[in-house]
Design a protein around this motif. Structure first.
Motif: not given
Length: 196
Positions: A114-125
């Motif tokens: 069961v997925h509880l929480y998602t984290v996403e980073t900013d796009e970097v280059s």
């Protein structure tokens, strides 16, 4: 003989609520690259790696670990070009369940993941490597505070490194010199549509 996936799950996952006084829950991910032998070992010790292509030759890599309510992130970008580099980000999914995989898969009825929480980073280059080096590798760290009610339930940390393009400029970094908090990341409860 147990499957590789089952062994990975056994090594990376702890029972729910067992975080205090125990090692962090290490993430796991995959290496996405052509199967031609040239890219073996290109994870650089990180949990997830994605080959972005040959023009420019570049990679996005990452790792995550959850400890005492803090999700520690490592993001690495690499390029062989002096003129351009990869753009990318990390996606991390914190889940519970699937404590007893059968043949490397979760029992969707009796022990679902069961997925509880998602984290996403900013796009970097990165805009290319510096003049004197053969490769341009930039590795930075960040951390995200995970709500205690969620962190106590987590048994799995899945990491995905994603290429989103290439760039000739540095962007998305809060500081090019400081290795701590050098990129931003944010989290949110997992959507009900993501529940399995």
């Amino acid at each position: 003989m147990p499957s590789r996936f089952a062994i990975l799950l056994a090594l990376c996952c702890l029972p729910a609520g067992a975080q205090q006084g125990t090692p962090p829950i290490q993430g796991w991910g995959t290496v996405v690259a052509p199967h031609d032998g040239r890219h073996d070992g290109q994870d650089h010790g990180l949990q997830a790696a994605t080959y972005c292509g040959a023009s420019p030759e570049s990679w996005v890599r990452g790792s995550a670990a959850l400890s005492l309510g803090w999700l520690s992130l490592t993001l690495e970008l690499e390029t062989d070009s002096q003129q351009a580099g990869p753009k990318g980000r990390l996606y991390i999914t914190l889940s519970k369940g699937c404590l007893h995989p059968v043949r490397g898969a979760c029992d969707a009825v009796h022990d679902p993941l069961v997925h509880l929480y998602t984290v996403e980073t900013d796009e970097v280059s990165i805009g290319g490597r510096s003049g004197g080096s053969d490769t341009g590798i930039v590795r930075r760290s960040a951390s995200v505070d995970i709500p205690d009610a969620v962190a106590r339930q987590v048994t799995h940390v899945a990491v995905q490194a994603v290429c989103t393009g290439s760039d000739t400029q540095w962007s998305g970094w809060t500081s090019l010199q400081d290795a701590q908090n050098a990129f931003e990341a944010s989290g949110r409860p997992a959507d009900a549509s993501q529940m399995h």
